[in-house]
Design a protein around this motif. Structure first.
Motif, PDB file in Angstrom:
ATOM      1  N   TYR A  32      -3.804  12.464  -6.941  1.00  0.00           N
ATOM      2  CA  TYR A  32      -2.567  12.183  -7.005  1.00  0.00           C
ATOM      3  C   TYR A  32      -2.036  12.174  -5.746  1.00  0.00           C
ATOM      4  O   TYR A  32      -1.224  11.207  -5.552  1.00  0.00           O
ATOM      5  CB  TYR A  32      -1.859  13.363  -7.902  1.00  0.00           C
ATOM      6  N   TYR A  33      -2.227  13.111  -4.903  1.00  0.00           N
ATOM      7  CA  TYR A  33      -1.716  13.252  -3.616  1.00  0.00           C
ATOM      8  C   TYR A  33      -2.210  11.930  -2.721  1.00  0.00           C
ATOM      9  O   TYR A  33      -1.390  11.372  -1.919  1.00  0.00           O
ATOM     10  CB  TYR A  33      -1.856  14.651  -2.864  1.00  0.00           C
ATOM     11  N   TYR A  34      -3.316  11.652  -2.668  1.00  0.00           N
ATOM     12  CA  TYR A  34      -3.899  10.382  -2.235  1.00  0.00           C
ATOM     13  C   TYR A  34      -3.173   9.239  -2.367  1.00  0.00           C
ATOM     14  O   TYR A  34      -2.854   8.368  -1.893  1.00  0.00           O
ATOM     15  CB  TYR A  34      -5.391  10.402  -2.329  1.00  0.00           C
ATOM     16  N   GLY A  35      -2.958   9.225  -3.787  1.00  0.00           N
ATOM     17  CA  GLY A  35      -2.467   8.068  -4.462  1.00  0.00           C
ATOM     18  C   GLY A  35      -0.839   7.992  -4.054  1.00  0.00           C
ATOM     19  O   GLY A  35      -0.545   6.769  -3.719  1.00  0.00           O
ATOM     20  N   VAL A  36      -0.044   9.026  -4.135  1.00  0.00           N
ATOM     21  CA  VAL A  36       1.203   8.753  -3.497  1.00  0.00           C
ATOM     22  C   VAL A  36       1.234   8.495  -2.233  1.00  0.00           C
ATOM     23  O   VAL A  36       1.958   7.561  -1.820  1.00  0.00           O
ATOM     24  CB  VAL A  36       1.865  10.368  -3.993  1.00  0.00           C
ATOM     25  N   ALA A  37       0.622   9.086  -1.312  1.00  0.00           N
ATOM     26  CA  ALA A  37       0.243   8.625   0.248  1.00  0.00           C
ATOM     27  C   ALA A  37       0.240   6.996   0.348  1.00  0.00           C
ATOM     28  O   ALA A  37       0.931   6.403   1.131  1.00  0.00           O
ATOM     29  CB  ALA A  37      -0.686   9.402   0.940  1.00  0.00           C
ATOM     30  N   LEU A  38      -0.837   6.545  -0.444  1.00  0.00           N
ATOM     31  CA  LEU A  38      -1.153   5.121  -0.299  1.00  0.00           C
ATOM     32  C   LEU A  38       0.203   4.476  -1.078  1.00  0.00           C
ATOM     33  O   LEU A  38       0.437   3.161  -0.277  1.00  0.00           O
ATOM     34  CB  LEU A  38      -2.437   5.058  -1.028  1.00  0.00           C
ATOM     35  N   LYS A  39       0.566   4.871  -1.807  1.00  0.00           N
ATOM     36  CA  LYS A  39       1.741   4.003  -2.460  1.00  0.00           C
ATOM     37  C   LYS A  39       2.898   3.899  -1.592  1.00  0.00           C
ATOM     38  O   LYS A  39       3.757   3.032  -1.514  1.00  0.00           O
ATOM     39  CB  LYS A  39       2.115   4.498  -3.964  1.00  0.00           C
ATOM     40  N   ARG A  40       3.249   5.328  -0.842  1.00  0.00           N
ATOM     41  CA  ARG A  40       4.524   5.100  -0.032  1.00  0.00           C
ATOM     42  C   ARG A  40       4.028   4.218   1.252  1.00  0.00           C
ATOM     43  O   ARG A  40       5.077   3.580   1.646  1.00  0.00           O
ATOM     44  CB  ARG A  40       4.549   6.500   0.351  1.00  0.00           C
ATOM     45  N   PHE A  41       2.794   4.276   1.576  1.00  0.00           N
ATOM     46  CA  PHE A  41       2.539   3.117   2.707  1.00  0.00           C
ATOM     47  C   PHE A  41       2.634   1.814   2.288  1.00  0.00           C
ATOM     48  O   PHE A  41       3.350   1.148   3.107  1.00  0.00           O
ATOM     49  CB  PHE A  41       1.054   3.903   3.298  1.00  0.00           C
ATOM     50  N   ALA A  42       2.143   1.361   1.159  1.00  0.00           N
ATOM     51  CA  ALA A  42       2.226   0.251   0.486  1.00  0.00           C
ATOM     52  C   ALA A  42       3.731  -0.232   0.540  1.00  0.00           C
ATOM     53  O   ALA A  42       4.076  -1.398   0.837  1.00  0.00           O
ATOM     54  CB  ALA A  42       1.622  -0.086  -0.559  1.00  0.00           C
ATOM     55  N   LYS A  43       4.460   0.814  -0.048  1.00  0.00           N
ATOM     56  CA  LYS A  43       5.959   0.310  -0.070  1.00  0.00           C
ATOM     57  C   LYS A  43       6.633   0.115   0.922  1.00  0.00           C
ATOM     58  O   LYS A  43       7.563  -0.946   1.268  1.00  0.00           O
ATOM     59  CB  LYS A  43       6.640   1.484  -1.064  1.00  0.00           C
ATOM     60  N   PHE A  44       6.648   0.986   2.055  1.00  0.00           N
ATOM     61  CA  PHE A  44       7.354   0.619   3.289  1.00  0.00           C
ATOM     62  C   PHE A  44       6.598   0.054   4.617  1.00  0.00           C
ATOM     63  O   PHE A  44       6.995  -0.680   5.308  1.00  0.00           O
ATOM     64  CB  PHE A  44       7.876   2.079   3.768  1.00  0.00           C
ATOM     65  N   GLY A  45       5.392   0.451   4.695  1.00  0.00           N
ATOM     66  CA  GLY A  45       4.550   0.008   5.784  1.00  0.00           C
ATOM     67  C   GLY A  45       4.107  -1.364   5.624  1.00  0.00           C
ATOM     68  O   GLY A  45       4.198  -2.136   6.426  1.00  0.00           O
ATOM     69  N   VAL A  46       3.840  -1.966   4.474  1.00  0.00           N
ATOM     70  CA  VAL A  46       3.413  -3.227   4.155  1.00  0.00           C
ATOM     71  C   VAL A  46       4.570  -4.357   4.507  1.00  0.00           C
ATOM     72  O   VAL A  46       4.409  -5.367   5.269  1.00  0.00           O
ATOM     73  CB  VAL A  46       2.785  -3.704   2.938  1.00  0.00           C
ATOM     74  N   PRO A  47       5.800  -4.141   4.034  1.00  0.00           N
ATOM     75  CA  PRO A  47       6.857  -4.973   4.258  1.00  0.00           C
ATOM     76  C   PRO A  47       7.155  -4.856   5.892  1.00  0.00           C
ATOM     77  O   PRO A  47       7.524  -6.087   6.459  1.00  0.00           O
ATOM     78  CB  PRO A  47       7.953  -4.257   3.569  1.00  0.00           C
ATOM     79  N   CYS A  48       7.012  -3.546   6.523  1.00  0.00           N
ATOM     80  CA  CYS A  48       7.292  -3.818   7.997  1.00  0.00           C
ATOM     81  C   CYS A  48       6.064  -4.318   8.801  1.00  0.00           C
ATOM     82  O   CYS A  48       6.537  -5.188   9.901  1.00  0.00           O
ATOM     83  CB  CYS A  48       7.355  -2.087   8.534  1.00  0.00           C
ATOM     84  N   ALA A  49       4.866  -4.379   8.414  1.00  0.00           N
ATOM     85  CA  ALA A  49       3.767  -4.951   9.088  1.00  0.00           C
ATOM     86  C   ALA A  49       4.125  -6.766   8.843  1.00  0.00           C
ATOM     87  O   ALA A  49       3.763  -7.478   9.546  1.00  0.00           O
ATOM     88  CB  ALA A  49       2.375  -4.777   8.308  1.00  0.00           C
TER      89      ALA A  49
END
Length: 211
Positions: A32-49
């Motif tokens: 669950y924790y790995y999944g949440v970390a990945l989802k948060r990166f996808a939500k904020f990091g991908v648009p920034c990239a």
């Protein structure tokens, strides 16, 4: 970006965990924790990239207009990468501990101090050295006391070296080590070869830097 993540933290802190929190399912907590970390990166990091990369998709004469967006995207990406690394790093640390030590229930728990940002100081009330205060951190960066933590938690580790824990009910993961590492030096030195080797396998023989 920060506001959105803070609101997400607040909601998750009062919700019940989507996995067993009775000390039998540490793999579910880690997943669950790995999944949440990945989802948060996808939500904020991908648009920034995308904001950063999209500037290079346009002809040179237009890039000057897009430079402010690209700069904002670059800094946003660096910030989200920093958060992502910290979350994955501490979750991985918890994983090493859970695979080296069995989970056992420890309680009650005394709240010593809430240190911002994102650090909890606590002390076990039974079967522990009362002078030893633990510094705990949730890998997802929650900065409040988990609901019901004073009743106890599922702990894996060795007090002088530290360990990891799962809070019953709400399911928060906590990585912890003595808040004053030097004060527990004598206890670690006298722990014996078996305990020292076990702490080494768990990655807690030496102090871990909290990011």
């Amino acid at each position: 970006m920060n506001t959105g993540e803070t609101e997400g933290n607040a909601v998750s802190e009062i919700a019940k965990a989507p996995y067993l929190t009775d000390g039998t399912d540490f793999k579910g907590a880690l997943k669950y924790y790995y999944g949440v970390a990945l989802k948060r990166f996808a939500k904020f990091g991908v648009p920034c990239a995308f904001l950063w990369v999209q500037m290079f998709m346009w002809p040179m004469e237009y890039r000057g207009y897009l430079l402010p967006l690209a700069i904002a995207g670059m800094f946003g990406l660096l910030f989200t990468l920093f958060l992502f690394y910290g979350r994955m790093f501490l979750t991985w640390r918890c994983s090493r501990v859970f695979r080296a030590y069995p989970l056992e229930f420890r309680g009650p728990v005394e709240k010593v101090k809430l240190e911002r940002p994102l650090r909890l100081h606590l002390r076990f009330g039974e079967h522990a050295d009362q002078s030893l205060t633990m510094l705990a951190k949730d890998p997802l960066g929650r900065s409040r006391w988990p609901e019901g933590i004073t009743n106890g938690l599922w702990f894996a580790g060795d007090d002088p070296f530290g360990g990891a824990a799962i809070v019953p009910g709400t399911g928060e993961l906590l990585f912890m080590q003595p808040s004053e590492w030097a004060l527990a030096a004598e206890a670690r030195d006298n722990a014996g070869e078996v305990r020292i080797k076990q702490a080494k396998r768990a990655g807690i023989k030496r102090p871990v830097r909290y990011r």
